[in-house]
Motif scaffolding. Structure first.
Motif, mmCIF file in Angstrom:
data_model
loop_
_atom_site.group_PDB
_atom_site.id
_atom_site.type_symbol
_atom_site.label_atom_id
_atom_site.label_comp_id
_atom_site.label_asym_id
_atom_site.label_seq_id
_atom_site.Cartn_x
_atom_site.Cartn_y
_atom_site.Cartn_z
ATOM 1 N N LEU A 1 21.912 24.796 57.139
ATOM 2 C CA LEU A 1 22.163 25.323 55.793
ATOM 3 C C LEU A 1 22.228 24.192 54.777
ATOM 4 O O LEU A 1 21.658 24.278 53.690
ATOM 5 N N THR A 2 22.918 23.102 55.171
ATOM 6 C CA THR A 2 23.048 21.981 54.248
ATOM 7 C C THR A 2 21.687 21.374 53.948
ATOM 8 O O THR A 2 21.354 21.114 52.795
ATOM 9 N N VAL A 3 20.899 21.153 54.988
ATOM 10 C CA VAL A 3 19.574 20.566 54.793
ATOM 11 C C VAL A 3 18.737 21.453 53.883
ATOM 12 O O VAL A 3 18.105 20.984 52.939
ATOM 13 N N PHE B 1 20.123 21.332 50.336
ATOM 14 C CA PHE B 1 19.949 19.988 49.769
ATOM 15 C C PHE B 1 18.497 19.774 49.331
ATOM 16 O O PHE B 1 18.224 19.361 48.207
#
Lengths: 418, 164
Positions: free
Chosen positions: A253-255, A258
């Motif tokens: 999710l972060t990747v 981002f």
């Protein structure tokens, strides 16, 4: 050199027109395939124009117009050309474009007349055991040397700080490696986007913490939720076994967010956008390394066994010459490498196409000012199309990076066969 | 080529920044969001199964109701029939009773009539006997007035008797 940039910055102001259109772009997120083809066609056409026109248009008798930027500078340096004339007339799209997708030591904002306004950023250099800490404004946009450092104007280190001799121009041939930890434009852009992401998403998280199952959050979290569910169901759950997917989900999710957020931010022509963050190889390198190390940190026995001692293949492939292990290890290294190159190339290419289109105005403008005016509306129309396309690509590249990371994670934790 | 040259500083800062982003988002964003999504989905599944269960129960209940209704109808029918037959029986009984009573009354009336008749007969007999005695008296009075003939007659009777 900087004057080319000056000319170009006015082009950038022109590109601000595009920004006005970006508000409406959200509504066009459902772009049909036909539109994508149109855009690709448009980009190709413009590329062709760029290839043809500089050659023809600059083919006049005037020496400056024949010379492209770098050559012109070289000629000016050798005294074959009047430097003032170089500044006046030459417009080298290639140099400008490459310079603009590269990282810089200051963050250029806008120009007023001949004055250039930019945010100076801190230089942090370790050289021969000594720390050099000063503002990048000391370089005076690359014109001056400071404490034996200067910004390189050519070579593979172009745009980076190099050691120069006491004359302030000639690169020091015996200089050792400079540990350059300066806060460059892209570093600042990463910091800013990280801060925005953290603040916004932590705020969303807080709202989720407060609500219960029956009070579904409205507004921005409601906009975000489909993306989160998309990453979970269409990426993580699709590529990783249900038993393992939860430990990789926060990273995925972060990747995704981002990359997606930085891609979109890169499309904004003004501060804090406009930096080619996800199109920078260092950034994609770090992202790919995170995926690589996460993969191998969580990899289970089956994965390592398949890498070094593939079951079910003849022994001669593994011993005494370890053909298969070598191929497997190479594969494990190529995977993040491909991730790194794909994201960087796609985003940089997008920036380049947009910059090329904008440069087209000035390339034609050097031939005849009226041609420059004539091409402008067409360019703006193309730029609007391309920005649509770039929004699609922004999502697509984030999706692809996340999906491939998920596939690698899925391969690292295969379900052991009964 | 300069596009493909990684910068040490950017790698360094990016590693720190991205690591922090992963950590912060994991802790403050994804954890509550994913938990809530999971919770909501569980709730959704639960509500669905609840709805299905309730629907089933409703069908069962409506079936039960229909069955009960049918049973009730049957019962009512049966009860009506029973009531009818009972009423019939009561009526029959009443009729029987009244017939019996009528018979008793009739027999009693017969007896009375008989008694009256008897009485009347008695009276008639008494009257007849008194009348006949009276008449006989008269006759006899009359008869006995003629002495000769009576004597004669007795003689004859005596004769007959002697002959016997």
């Amino acid at each position: 050199m900087t004057n080319y940039l000056h000319t170009f910055e006015t082009a950038k102001a022109n590109a601000a027109v595009i920004l006005l259109n970006q508000g409406g772009m959200i509504f066009h997120a459902l772009i049909c395939r036909k539109f994508v083809h149109t855009c690709f066609g448009g980009a190709l056409l413009v590329g062709l124009l760029l290839v043809i026109f500089p050659g023809q248009g600059l083919g006049s008798t005037h020496l400056v117009q024949v010379a492209t930027g770098e050559e012109a500078i070289g000629m000016a340096a050798r005294g074959e050309l009047d430097p003032e004339m170089v500044k006046e007339h030459a417009f080298d799209a290639r140099t400008i474009i490459v310079d603009h997708v590269l990282d810089t030591y200051d963050w250029h904002l806008f120009d007023v007349g001949q004055r250039s306004f930019s945010i100076p950023l801190p230089m942090i250099l370790f050289y021969e055991g000594k720390l050099y800490l000063f503002s990048s404004s000391r370089f005076e946009h690359g014109y001056a040397a400071h404490r034996g450092f200067r910004i390189a104007t050519e070579g593979h280190l172009k745009g980076r700080a190099i050691r120069v001799l006491s004359d302030g121009i000639t690169p020091d041939p015996e200089a050792s490696y400079i540990w350059d930890l300066s806060i460059t434009r892209n570093v600042l852009a990463v910091f800013l986007s990280s801060a925005i992401l953290c603040l916004v998403l932590a705020g969303v998280g807080r709202r989720y913490r407060r609500c219960n199952v029956y009070t579904i959050p409205k507004g921005f979290p409601a906009l975000l939720e489909p993306f989160i569910i998309f990453v979970r169901d269409q990426i993580a759950l699709m590529a990783i076994w249900p038993r393992h997917y939860l430990q990789f989900l926060p990273y995925l999710l972060t990747v995704f967010f981002f990359i997606f957020f930085n891609n979109l931010l890169g499309l904004l022509p003004i501060f804090p956008g406009g930096s080619n963050v996800t199109g920078n190889i260092s950034v994609t390198f770090v992202l790919a390394m995170f995926t690589f190390f996460t993969t191998h940190w969580f990899a289970n026995r089956t994965y390592w066994q398949h890498m070094f001692n593939m079951p079910g293949v003849p022994m001669f492939l593994k011993f005494p010459i370890p053909i298969l292990p070598v191929i497997e290890v190479a594969g494990a290294l190529i995977k993040p490498f491909v991730l790194m190159i794909r994201l960087m190339a796609n985003i940089t290419a997008g920036h380049m196409v947009i910059l090329s289109l904008t440069s087209l105005i000035f390339v034609l403008g050097t031939v005849s000012i009226y041609m420059g005016y004539a091409i402008s509306p067409l360019t703006v129309v193309f730029l609007i199309f391309l920005n649509f396309l770039k929004i699609l690509v922004a999502f697509l590249q984030a999706y692809i990076f996340t999906l491939f990371s998920a596939f690698f994670f899925g391969m690292a934790v295969p379900e052991t066969h009964p | 080529m300069e596009l493909l040259m990684p910068g040490l500083g950017l790698i360094f800062w990016m590693t720190i920044a991205f690591g922090l982003v992963v950590y912060i988002l994991k802790k403050f964003a994804w954890k509550p969001i994913l938990l809530m999504l999971q919770e909501r989905e569980r709730q959704l599944v639960k509500s669905q199964s609840d709805a299905r269960r309730i629907e089933m129960e409703m069908t069962q209940l409506s079936q039960l109701r229909a069955r009960k209704l049918a049973e009730g109808e049957k019962l009512v029918e049966q009860m009506t029939i029973e009531a009818h037959s009972k009423a019939e029986a009561i009526l029959e009984e009443a009729r029987e009773k009244s017939r019996e009573e009528a018979r008793i009354i009739i027999s009693r009336a017969d007896e009375t009539v008989e008694a009256f008749k008897k009485e009347a007969m008695q009276e008639i007999r008494a009257q007849i006997s008194s009348l006949s005695i009276d008449m006989a008296e008269k006759i006899l009075e009359d008869e006995f007035s003629d002495r000769d003939r009576n004597t004669h007659y007795v003689d004859m009777l005596l004769d007959k008797l002697v002959l016997n």
